[in-house]
Design a protein around this motif. Structure first.
Motif, PDB file in Angstrom:
ATOM      1  N   GLY A 144      80.734 -37.835  48.486  1.00  0.00           N
ATOM      2  CA  GLY A 144      80.956 -39.263  48.309  1.00  0.00           C
ATOM      3  C   GLY A 144      79.940 -40.157  48.992  1.00  0.00           C
ATOM      4  O   GLY A 144      79.082 -39.704  49.745  1.00  0.00           O
ATOM      5  N   GLN A 145      80.098 -41.468  48.692  1.00  0.00           N
ATOM      6  CA  GLN A 145      79.365 -42.496  49.425  1.00  0.00           C
ATOM      7  C   GLN A 145      80.182 -42.820  50.674  1.00  0.00           C
ATOM      8  O   GLN A 145      81.367 -42.493  50.756  1.00  0.00           O
ATOM      9  CB  GLN A 145      79.241 -43.758  48.577  1.00  0.00           C
ATOM     10  N   PHE A 146      79.562 -43.482  51.635  1.00  0.00           N
ATOM     11  CA  PHE A 146      80.338 -43.856  52.814  1.00  0.00           C
ATOM     12  C   PHE A 146      81.337 -44.957  52.441  1.00  0.00           C
ATOM     13  O   PHE A 146      82.488 -44.958  52.857  1.00  0.00           O
ATOM     14  CB  PHE A 146      79.426 -44.301  53.965  1.00  0.00           C
ATOM     15  N   ALA A 147      80.873 -45.896  51.635  1.00  0.00           N
ATOM     16  CA  ALA A 147      81.718 -46.993  51.156  1.00  0.00           C
ATOM     17  C   ALA A 147      80.971 -47.666  50.012  1.00  0.00           C
ATOM     18  O   ALA A 147      79.794 -47.372  49.793  1.00  0.00           O
ATOM     19  CB  ALA A 147      81.984 -48.001  52.265  1.00  0.00           C
ATOM     20  N   PRO A 192      75.715 -46.088  50.067  1.00  0.00           N
ATOM     21  CA  PRO A 192      75.564 -44.716  49.568  1.00  0.00           C
ATOM     22  C   PRO A 192      75.274 -43.773  50.731  1.00  0.00           C
ATOM     23  O   PRO A 192      74.900 -44.225  51.812  1.00  0.00           O
ATOM     24  CB  PRO A 192      74.356 -44.821  48.625  1.00  0.00           C
ATOM     25  N   ALA A 193      75.478 -42.496  50.486  1.00  0.00           N
ATOM     26  CA  ALA A 193      75.352 -41.543  51.597  1.00  0.00           C
ATOM     27  C   ALA A 193      74.653 -40.264  51.170  1.00  0.00           C
ATOM     28  O   ALA A 193      74.611 -39.914  49.997  1.00  0.00           O
ATOM     29  CB  ALA A 193      76.735 -41.201  52.146  1.00  0.00           C
ATOM     30  N   ILE A 194      74.108 -39.590  52.168  1.00  0.00           N
ATOM     31  CA  ILE A 194      73.707 -38.204  52.018  1.00  0.00           C
ATOM     32  C   ILE A 194      74.543 -37.448  53.046  1.00  0.00           C
ATOM     33  O   ILE A 194      74.665 -37.878  54.199  1.00  0.00           O
ATOM     34  CB  ILE A 194      72.197 -38.009  52.256  1.00  0.00           C
ATOM     35  N   THR A 195      75.152 -36.368  52.595  1.00  0.00           N
ATOM     36  CA  THR A 195      76.068 -35.607  53.439  1.00  0.00           C
ATOM     37  C   THR A 195      75.331 -34.431  54.060  1.00  0.00           C
ATOM     38  O   THR A 195      74.691 -33.670  53.334  1.00  0.00           O
ATOM     39  CB  THR A 195      77.267 -35.141  52.589  1.00  0.00           C
ATOM     40  N   TYR A 196      75.427 -34.286  55.394  1.00  0.00           N
ATOM     41  CA  TYR A 196      74.711 -33.167  56.018  1.00  0.00           C
ATOM     42  C   TYR A 196      75.657 -32.100  56.560  1.00  0.00           C
ATOM     43  O   TYR A 196      75.208 -31.107  57.126  1.00  0.00           O
ATOM     44  CB  TYR A 196      73.751 -33.663  57.109  1.00  0.00           C
ATOM     45  N   ALA A 201      70.076 -49.489  48.170  1.00  0.00           N
ATOM     46  CA  ALA A 201      70.447 -49.501  49.591  1.00  0.00           C
ATOM     47  C   ALA A 201      70.102 -48.136  50.174  1.00  0.00           C
ATOM     48  O   ALA A 201      70.171 -47.133  49.467  1.00  0.00           O
ATOM     49  CB  ALA A 201      71.941 -49.783  49.758  1.00  0.00           C
ATOM     50  N   PRO A 202      69.775 -48.105  51.461  1.00  0.00           N
ATOM     51  CA  PRO A 202      69.428 -46.811  52.065  1.00  0.00           C
ATOM     52  C   PRO A 202      70.687 -45.968  52.290  1.00  0.00           C
ATOM     53  O   PRO A 202      71.764 -46.519  52.496  1.00  0.00           O
ATOM     54  CB  PRO A 202      68.807 -47.205  53.402  1.00  0.00           C
ATOM     55  N   PRO A 203      70.553 -44.643  52.267  1.00  0.00           N
ATOM     56  CA  PRO A 203      71.728 -43.803  52.490  1.00  0.00           C
ATOM     57  C   PRO A 203      72.135 -43.746  53.954  1.00  0.00           C
ATOM     58  O   PRO A 203      71.291 -43.785  54.836  1.00  0.00           O
ATOM     59  CB  PRO A 203      71.262 -42.425  52.026  1.00  0.00           C
ATOM     60  N   THR A 204      73.438 -43.654  54.169  1.00  0.00           N
ATOM     61  CA  THR A 204      73.982 -43.360  55.485  1.00  0.00           C
ATOM     62  C   THR A 204      74.119 -41.845  55.567  1.00  0.00           C
ATOM     63  O   THR A 204      74.522 -41.212  54.600  1.00  0.00           O
ATOM     64  CB  THR A 204      75.377 -44.007  55.620  1.00  0.00           C
ATOM     65  N   LEU A 205      73.761 -41.286  56.717  1.00  0.00           N
ATOM     66  CA  LEU A 205      73.920 -39.835  56.892  1.00  0.00           C
ATOM     67  C   LEU A 205      75.321 -39.549  57.420  1.00  0.00           C
ATOM     68  O   LEU A 205      75.693 -40.062  58.474  1.00  0.00           O
ATOM     69  CB  LEU A 205      72.894 -39.325  57.899  1.00  0.00           C
ATOM     70  N   ILE A 206      76.060 -38.776  56.663  1.00  0.00           N
ATOM     71  CA  ILE A 206      77.446 -38.517  57.063  1.00  0.00           C
ATOM     72  C   ILE A 206      77.781 -37.024  56.981  1.00  0.00           C
ATOM     73  O   ILE A 206      77.040 -36.251  56.383  1.00  0.00           O
ATOM     74  CB  ILE A 206      78.461 -39.288  56.166  1.00  0.00           C
ATOM     75  N   ARG A 207      78.899 -36.661  57.600  1.00  0.00           N
ATOM     76  CA  ARG A 207      79.504 -35.372  57.314  1.00  0.00           C
ATOM     77  C   ARG A 207      80.780 -35.669  56.552  1.00  0.00           C
ATOM     78  O   ARG A 207      81.274 -36.796  56.559  1.00  0.00           O
ATOM     79  CB  ARG A 207      79.813 -34.621  58.625  1.00  0.00           C
ATOM     80  N   GLU A 208      81.327 -34.675  55.864  1.00  0.00           N
ATOM     81  CA  GLU A 208      82.577 -34.903  55.156  1.00  0.00           C
ATOM     82  C   GLU A 208      83.528 -33.750  55.413  1.00  0.00           C
ATOM     83  O   GLU A 208      83.136 -32.664  55.838  1.00  0.00           O
ATOM     84  CB  GLU A 208      82.335 -35.088  53.656  1.00  0.00           C
TER      85      GLU A 208
END
Ligand code: BES
Ligand code: ZN
Length: 461
Positions: A186-189, A193-197, A393-400
């Protein structure tokens, strides 16, 4: 060339959505044997679309579970990208909670006024797979995808990808690539947008308790015999301590603690707990003591009852001691917990805690390891540029917190990392009635995929 591709994607928004709706009409529920013909039909449908895009597409058996495998014409000197997705979906039940039927895709505004397509599998994962198929199709029409592309789209992700392991091991050459790409997160919100690590792993168990040989009158026998429903509840109640920690000896032994840097990064994310509570119709959250909500959902292991069955479930009262009871329990794992070790701990501990005058048995429904992929490096940088171009928009780096079993497999068997670029939104109701995929996310995701394939062509091999 990229501009031409992006223009074609913009011009075909309606056509792309209409194709996705055809994809969503096929009830490809992997957990139910009666849907095997639908899964077959879905694989054929997808392969035909990929052939329309002039890819060499095949439906290949993996112990009876067909995967779709497609390749473009080989481009010497270019890097190879392995795209992975899944065309199977979760069961749609409870059906009566759907506003429109799960396999009759419906386009309407969501609660916040954004256009979305509603159907089982809309975001998980057909809509996200479709974004890539559409992007690839437009590249092919404009002269060819700029990388060597292998698309592997499977049918049993939602039940643990058990047969895929053998397929990957036996087809290493066919799948060999420099990098894997998955859009099933997913996106963060919205607007973020997000990239998941990182993803959590999973152990999914079923516990069966059997007592008396048949249901008994609860007045005649109550108090004198072991009650499987009571026993099951007592056992399940031992799974957590008062601090919300999982109460199984050895469960935390291999857990890699969150680093202070990671916790500090997550604390800075604009997570809106009030909005989260409101969207879930809750007044307060719960979980392991000492951790924030994001930490609990992304970075800590859990144990949760997913389903519970025993006794009379119909209307009104029926006075019985049920002869059996069962529960489905999932444990989400984090690096470096070993799913095999955890499932053994779970079964052994419950068997020890179970009274000896009642039978306890277990079934296993899927094991997956947690994964972490590098947060830095060339591929990550190129992916970030693609997200910026696709979403503005730049991606937020997240875990899920969810799991994708193939990611660990890709790392161990093929030796490569995976880019997890997902287009879903938190309120998409994944695995729940009224699942949806936001139409702007579909479009921005398609554009991101198109840019990504061009960016990745710059990767050194
Ligand atoms: N798309 C999800 C995984 C996911 C969900 C990632 C939410 C990030 C956020 C995937 O299709 C899925 O549901 N996987 C299963 C895997 C399991 C059956 C092994 C899951 O996580 O329950
Ligand atoms: Zn899923």
């Amino acid at each position: 060339m990229l501009n031409q591709v992006l223009q074609a994607i913009d011009a075909r928004r309606q056509g792309s959505l209409s194709d996705l709706k055809d994809f969503l009409r096929i009830p490809s529920v992997s957990t139910k044997p009666e849907h095997a013909p639908d899964l077959q039909r879905c694989a054929q449908w997808l392969a035909a679309k990929l052939r329309d895009a002039k890819l060499d597409a095949k439906v290949l058996p993996t112990g009876g579970h067909p995967v779709v495998l497609a390749k473009n014409e080989h481009r010497p000197g270019r890097p190879t990208v392995l795209f992975y997705g899944h065309y199977d979906v979760q069961p749609p039940e409870p059906l009566e909670k759907w506003v429109t039927p799960p396999f009759d895709p419906n386009v309407r505004k969501d609660e916040n006024g954004y256009d979305a397509v509603y159907a089982r599998g809309a975001v998980d994962d057909k809509g996200q797979v479709w974004a890539h198929v559409e992007a690839v199709t437009q590249w092919q029409q404009a002269g060819g995808v700029p990388v060597n592309l292998t698309m592997l789209i499977e049918r049993e992700e939602e039940i643990g990808s058990d047969n895929l392991e053998r397929f990957v091991r036996e087809n290493k050459e066919l799948l060999q690539a420099d990098l894997a790409v998955i859009s099933d997160t997913g996106q963060f919100a919205r607007g973020k947008p997000a990239i998941t690590y990182g993803l959590r792993g999973l152990v999914y168990c079923e516990v069966f308790i059997t007592g008396p040989g048949h249901d008994l009158h609860s007045g005649m026998y109550g108090g004198a015999v072991p009650n499987p429903a009571n026993v099951l509840c007592e056992l399940l109640a031992t799974l957590h301590d008062k601090d919300g920690r999982v109460n199984l000896p050895g469960f935390y032994d291999d857990v890699k603690p969150l680093t202070p840097e990671e916790r500090a990064d997550w604390a800075k994310l604009p997570f809106d707990e009030q909005a989260y509570l409101k969207s879930l119709n809750l007044t307060a959250l719960s979980g392991e003591k000492g951790y924030t909500t994001l930490e609990r959902a992304w970075g800590r292991p859990t144990c949760d009852i997913n389903g519970l069955t025993s006794g009379y479930q119909g209307h009104g009262a029926k006075t019985i001691i049920p002869s059996a009871a069962s529960a489905k329990v999932s444990m989400r794992l984090v690096p470096s917990q070993d799913p095999q070790k955890i499932v053994t701990i779970f079964e052994r501990t419950l068997a020890e805690r179970c009274p000896k005058n009642i039978k306890i048995e277990f079934a296993r429904h899927g094991l997956a390891s947690a994964v972490l992929v590098p947060r830095e490096g060339k591929a990550m940088q190129l992916a970030a540029e693609a997200v910026q171009a696709g979403f503005g928009a730049p991606p937020t780096l997240i875990r899920e917190g969810g799991s994708i079993p193939v990611v660990a497999l890709i790392k161990t068997v093929l030796g490569i990392d995976t880019l997890l670029i997902g287009f879903g939104l938190a309120d998409d109701r994944v695995h729940s009635p009224n699942e949806k995929f936001d139409l702007d996310a579909l479009h921005s995701g398609t554009r991101t995929a198109a840019v990504l394939y061009e960016k990745l062509s710059q990767m050194t091999r």
